[in-house]
Every structure is written in C-alpha cells, then in structure tokens.
Motif scaffolding. Structure first.
Motif, PDB file in Angstrom:
ATOM      1  N   MET A   1      41.282  37.153  45.807  1.00 45.73           N
ATOM      2  CA  MET A   1      40.939  37.158  43.918  1.00 45.73           C
ATOM      3  C   MET A   1      42.080  36.226  43.385  1.00 45.73           C
ATOM      4  O   MET A   1      43.201  36.743  43.725  1.00 45.73           O
ATOM      5  CB  MET A   1      40.503  38.308  43.704  1.00 45.73           C
ATOM      6  N   HIS A   5      40.635  35.341  37.758  1.00 43.16           N
ATOM      7  CA  HIS A   5      39.542  36.142  38.347  1.00 43.16           C
ATOM      8  C   HIS A   5      40.010  37.497  37.932  1.00 43.16           C
ATOM      9  O   HIS A   5      39.067  38.193  37.518  1.00 43.16           O
ATOM     10  CB  HIS A   5      39.156  35.864  39.565  1.00 43.16           C
ATOM     11  N   ALA A   6      40.964  38.159  38.314  1.00 40.73           N
ATOM     12  CA  ALA A   6      41.438  39.424  38.135  1.00 40.73           C
ATOM     13  C   ALA A   6      41.634  40.005  36.710  1.00 40.73           C
ATOM     14  O   ALA A   6      41.160  40.805  36.315  1.00 40.73           O
ATOM     15  CB  ALA A   6      42.714  39.862  38.869  1.00 40.73           C
ATOM     16  N   SER A   7      41.987  38.898  36.012  1.00 38.27           N
ATOM     17  CA  SER A   7      42.133  39.241  34.474  1.00 38.27           C
ATOM     18  C   SER A   7      40.723  39.171  33.850  1.00 38.27           C
ATOM     19  O   SER A   7      40.412  40.112  33.074  1.00 38.27           O
ATOM     20  CB  SER A   7      42.880  38.178  33.824  1.00 38.27           C
ATOM     21  N   THR A   8      39.700  38.324  34.450  1.00 37.77           N
ATOM     22  CA  THR A   8      38.259  38.347  33.801  1.00 37.77           C
ATOM     23  C   THR A   8      37.728  39.782  34.422  1.00 37.77           C
ATOM     24  O   THR A   8      37.062  40.269  33.529  1.00 37.77           O
ATOM     25  CB  THR A   8      37.694  37.082  34.448  1.00 37.77           C
ATOM     26  N   HIS A   9      38.113  40.073  35.398  1.00 36.72           N
ATOM     27  CA  HIS A   9      37.541  41.159  36.168  1.00 36.72           C
ATOM     28  C   HIS A   9      37.888  42.450  35.374  1.00 36.72           C
ATOM     29  O   HIS A   9      37.131  43.271  35.034  1.00 36.72           O
ATOM     30  CB  HIS A   9      37.879  41.336  37.477  1.00 36.72           C
ATOM     31  N   LEU A  10      39.131  42.473  34.884  1.00 31.68           N
ATOM     32  CA  LEU A  10      39.789  43.575  34.040  1.00 31.68           C
ATOM     33  C   LEU A  10      39.104  43.775  32.669  1.00 31.68           C
ATOM     34  O   LEU A  10      38.367  44.739  32.259  1.00 31.68           O
ATOM     35  CB  LEU A  10      41.095  43.599  33.858  1.00 31.68           C
ATOM     36  N   TRP A  11      38.736  42.429  31.898  1.00 33.82           N
ATOM     37  CA  TRP A  11      38.197  42.440  30.717  1.00 33.82           C
ATOM     38  C   TRP A  11      36.631  42.915  30.808  1.00 33.82           C
ATOM     39  O   TRP A  11      36.170  43.505  29.976  1.00 33.82           O
ATOM     40  CB  TRP A  11      38.324  41.086  30.108  1.00 33.82           C
ATOM     41  N   ASP A  12      35.865  42.445  31.816  1.00 33.80           N
ATOM     42  CA  ASP A  12      34.596  42.877  32.152  1.00 33.80           C
ATOM     43  C   ASP A  12      34.611  44.616  32.318  1.00 33.80           C
ATOM     44  O   ASP A  12      33.621  45.061  31.562  1.00 33.80           O
ATOM     45  CB  ASP A  12      34.062  42.165  33.443  1.00 33.80           C
ATOM     46  N   ARG A  13      35.336  44.899  33.054  1.00 33.63           N
ATOM     47  CA  ARG A  13      35.464  46.588  33.087  1.00 33.63           C
ATOM     48  C   ARG A  13      35.693  47.200  31.819  1.00 33.63           C
ATOM     49  O   ARG A  13      34.852  48.047  31.605  1.00 33.63           O
ATOM     50  CB  ARG A  13      36.378  46.877  34.157  1.00 33.63           C
TER      51      ARG A  13
END
Length: 129
Positions: A1, A5-13
């Motif tokens: 990752m 992608h990790a930053s986007t994943h955090l914002w999605d969560r």
C-alpha cells in the motif's frame, strides 16, 4: 500500500464513520420525534398532573409533618405547604405555559420547604424525639 493509498484509505474510513454517525442521528431523531408525538399527549394530560400533585401532597404531608414533630420548627411545613398550594393552584390555569411555569415555581418552593425540614432536623436547637 502506497502512502497516497493509505491516506485515501484513512479519509474513506473517516467518511464512512461520519456517514454512520449521520445515519444514527437521522434514525435516532426520527424515533425520538415519533416517541414524543405518541407520548406527548399522554405526558401533558391533565390527570398526570393531578396524580403527581396527589403523590406530592401525600409525601409532603408525611415528610414535613414528621419533620415538624421531630425538630419542632413550623417554617419548613409552612413553606412546603405554600409550594403545594401553588402547585394545586396551577391546575386551574390554562395549558398555555402558565400552568407549567406556576407548577415549577410551586415545586421549587416545596423543595425549599423540604430542604428547610432537612436542615431543621440537623439544627442543634431542634427537638430530638
């Protein structure tokens, strides 16, 4: 990752969590409003006030009368009786907010009478038994 992608994943969560809170808020508000609508008429019913006043008079007479016999001070019973009288008088007022205001004033006066009664019991010059 990757870092992006990790930053986007955090914002999605965070967005999913916020959506969940929004859902809880919307459902909770709807249920609360439905509950208030269903039971608002019941809780505002005149007979609820009459039953509450009857219970307050019975409990007040018992507690304030017992305190007067125990400590010998009449002021707590007089103040409490005034509060009960204001509460009883509020039943004759119209249901436009004046009844609720008068009832709350009566309840506060009655609470003062009970507090004076409690203090009279602890007073060093009060009669004990």
């Amino acid at each position: 990752m990757t870092k992006t992608h990790a930053s986007t994943h955090l914002w999605d969560r965070l967005a999913i969590g916020l959506s969940g809170l929004c859902l809880v808020h919307c459902v909770g508000t709807t249920v609360l409003l439905a509950f208030m609508s269903a039971f608002g008429g019941l809780l505002g019913s005149h007979w609820i006030h009459e039953i509450g006043l009857s219970l307050a008079m019975i409990l007040g007479a018992f507690a304030l009368g017992r305190g007067m016999l125990e400590h010998g001070f009449m002021m707590p019973s007089s103040v409490g009786g005034l509060g009960l009288g204001v509460m009883a008088g509020s039943l004759t007022l119209p249901h436009n907010g004046t009844e609720a205001a008068a009832t709350m004033i009566g309840v506060l006066i009655l609470a003062l009478g009970h507090d004076l009664n409690r203090r009279g019991t602890a007073h060093p010059f009060g009669r004990r038994g």
